[in-house]
Design an enzyme around this catalytic site. Structure first.
Site: not given
Ligand code: GDD
Ligand code: MG
Length: 361
Positions: A108, A159, A218
């Protein structure tokens, strides 16, 4: 080198639009985010991408017409109804990834980064993981790193509570990982890379940072998704050719698919993106908004700061205000006003004003 794209999350913050498509397929300037990511990986010399998906996201991705260019694509599936988390999904792809170092990208993320530079940096360090770091004002929504000497990360906190963040340097969701990483993740279990693995690597001195100050977002929240489209529109100002059938006036910057029609008296822009086969009536005003393919917008309507899902029908004299998100195939009846922050679920029909921010299901 291979890239693993994490794409199996549930995108709750982009509902109701994400009910019908995973974040990785959201259009950015009318092109799916996945295509932008694949093109950019390709430019950095990556030839194979593995998509870590669940069965739902895989279904949507395979049915979409994204272009993979020269990239070879493989899929790695989380088990049905058992999301593996970011770490578990990496472990699950171990066989497909082989024995070399590999790149991991959150699906994303929109960025202008040159992945080849991060790969080079990783190879120069004795690192198990090199993570890309960006500076943001409010780090509480992200993973946060405290940098030490020589790009080593001393501490990693996912977070943190507002005000308890060790720095403003956040995890951009882009990593180069050495094969050794698999020793830190148990197979078949839900594992968060950010909560369980990175803090441990930081303690052991095996986590490194690469600071990037270019374009990075993001798209997981509606405001950020609108913002990245806006930034790109600005960067392409003057270079975008909009071929409009019908009448209407364009206030740059605007990006319209060439199939759209706009009738006389309507004004599009600034900051509007209109997808394939969008049909705009007379005296309509659209600005700061993203209109997905197949939307019909009838005469005298006003849309400012909204995201309108695929095949939505907007009646005559409708007013849609800032941060409204309209799910696919919804119908907004004649003369309805939607206040700021209203979201409408897919296929819902609305015939009365909605005067406060809420989700209509
Ligand atoms: N296959 C799979 N399985 N993919 C997953 C899963 C899972 O269970 N959970 C999340 N993802 C994928 C999501 O589709 C996304 O592309 C990515 O992993 C990160 O998940 P998000 O749900 O978007 O996390 P976030 O935005 O709250 O936090 C993450 O991204 C931040 C940067 O945008 C973390 O990596 C943070 O540390 C980081 O700062
Ligand atoms: Mg994200």
């Amino acid at each position: 080198m291979k890239a693993l794209i994490l794409a199996g999350g549930f995108a709750t913050r982009l509902r109701p639009l994400s009910c019908a498509r995973p974040k990785i397929l959201f259009p950015v300037l009318n092109k799916p985010l996945l295509e932008w990511t694949l093109e950019s990986l390709s430019k950095s010399g990556i030839e194979e991408a593995i998509l870590a998906v669940n069965h739902q996201t895989a279904f949507h991705i395979k049915n979409s017409k994204f272009s993979k260019g020269k990239m070879k694509i493989a899929y790695s599936y989380d088990p049905p109804k058992k999301p593996l988390g970011t770490g578990g999904a990496i472990k699950n792809a171990e066989e497909l990834l082989g024995n070399d170092n590999f790149l991991v990208v959150n699906g994303d993320i929109f960025t202008s980064i040159n992945y080849a530079e991060v790969i080079k940096r990783h190879e120069g360090n004795d690192a198990t993981a090199t993570i890309v770091l960006c500076t943001v004002k409010d780090p509480s929504r992200y993973g946060v790193a405290e940098l030490g000497y020589n790009s080593r990360i001393k501490r990693f906190v996912e977070k943190p509570q507002p005000g308890e963040s060790p720095s403003n340097l956040i995890n951009a969701g882009i990593y180069v990982l050495s094969h050794e990483i698999f020793r830190y993740i148990q197979y078949g279990r839900r594992v968060s890379l950010e909560r369980e693995v990175f803090p441990k690597l930081a303690e052991e001195g095996k986590l490194f940072g690469y600071i990037f100050d270019g374009l990075w977002t993001d798209i997981g929240k509606a405001e950020d998704y609108l913002e990245i489209n806006k930034i790109l529109l600005d960067s392409l100002r003057g270079k975008l050719k909009n071929v409009i059938r019908g009448g209407g006036q364009i206030n740059e910057p605007v990006f319209c698919d060439e199939s759209i029609t706009i009738k006389e008296g309507s004004t599009i822009g600034p900051y509007a993106v209109l997808g394939k086969n969008v049909n705009v009536g007379r005296n309509v005003y659209i600005k700061n908004s993203i209109i997905f393919p197949g939307v019909l917008i009838s005469d005298d309507s006003f849309i400012n700061g909204a995201i309108i899902g695929e095949n939505v029908v907007v009646g005559r004299g409708v007013k849609i205000n800032g941060n409204c998100v309209i799910g696919d195939c919804a119908v907004i009846g004649n003369n309805v006003s939607l206040a700021e922050g209203v979201s409408i679920c897919p296929a819902k029909e609305i015939y009365q004003d909605v005067l406060e921010a809420k989700c209509i299901i």
